[in-house]
Design a protein around this motif. Sequence first.
Motif, short mmCIF file in Angstrom:
data_model
loop_
_atom_site.label_atom_id
_atom_site.label_comp_id
_atom_site.label_asym_id
_atom_site.label_seq_id
_atom_site.Cartn_x
_atom_site.Cartn_y
_atom_site.Cartn_z
N ALA A 93 -53.00 -50.93 1.40
CA ALA A 93 -53.85 -49.80 1.75
C ALA A 93 -55.28 -50.02 1.24
CB ALA A 93 -53.27 -48.51 1.18
N ASN A 140 -57.95 -37.55 6.83
CA ASN A 140 -57.08 -38.63 7.31
C ASN A 140 -56.80 -39.64 6.20
OD1 ASN A 140 -56.65 -37.69 9.91
ND2 ASN A 140 -58.45 -38.73 10.71
N ASN A 180 -54.41 -37.90 3.75
CA ASN A 180 -53.10 -37.74 4.38
C ASN A 180 -52.36 -39.07 4.48
OD1 ASN A 180 -51.07 -36.17 5.73
ND2 ASN A 180 -51.78 -37.08 7.64
N TYR A 181 -53.06 -40.13 4.87
CA TYR A 181 -52.42 -41.44 5.00
C TYR A 181 -51.91 -41.95 3.65
CZ TYR A 181 -51.78 -46.42 5.46
OH TYR A 181 -51.25 -47.69 5.39
N SER A 194 -58.39 -50.09 3.65
CA SER A 194 -59.04 -48.78 3.64
C SER A 194 -60.39 -48.91 4.33
CB SER A 194 -59.18 -48.24 2.23
OG SER A 194 -60.16 -48.95 1.51
N GLY A 229 -49.09 -39.95 2.18
CA GLY A 229 -47.80 -40.32 2.77
C GLY A 229 -47.24 -41.59 2.17
N VAL A 230 -48.12 -42.54 1.85
CA VAL A 230 -47.68 -43.79 1.23
C VAL A 230 -47.06 -43.52 -0.14
CG1 VAL A 230 -48.47 -46.00 0.26
CG2 VAL A 230 -49.32 -45.26 2.49
#
Length: 170
Positions: free
Chosen positions: A72, A116, A119-120, A76, A123-124
Amino acid sequence: MRPAILILGITLGTIFCFRSEISAAEDVSVAPIPLPSDEPLQLELLNNPRGLVRTANTISQEQLTIPSLWWAKENSQNKLLDNWIAYPATKIRPGRVDLIVNEQIWTLLDYLERYNFVNYLGGVVRGNKYNMRVFNYQKELLATYTCNFQTIKPLCQIKMNTQTFLEMSF
């Protein structure tokens, strides 16, 4: 005026969409989402992690380091994610990840791009039962992603400035 209407529409759509999936057994009044941790950001751990605390510079030679945010970080948007500190779960608290973002890039993003991002990555870390907070290097809290992991499906909440969004995991 248009962006405000768009954000309101997205917010209401998100709440109604996810609210319809909450069963009676997972009612928010029965299983509240905990408040984000109020522990101070410990930037000194970036250079000297102690115990089971992990950072972007902590790599295990024997096994996958949880939570794994390296991919990530590399992907990013515009190198927004600069570093992180991951605190393992205890008997009384779930694990927590404190993200440190590049403030120059953060300020260039609009509200939806920031949402976003949170949120991304939320979730990870949720997949490993971690909550998340987002800071800059001045230790200002920019956003949180907090979940109740006691429900069948984690019920999570994103807070950015004064906005709050509910999300159900799938």
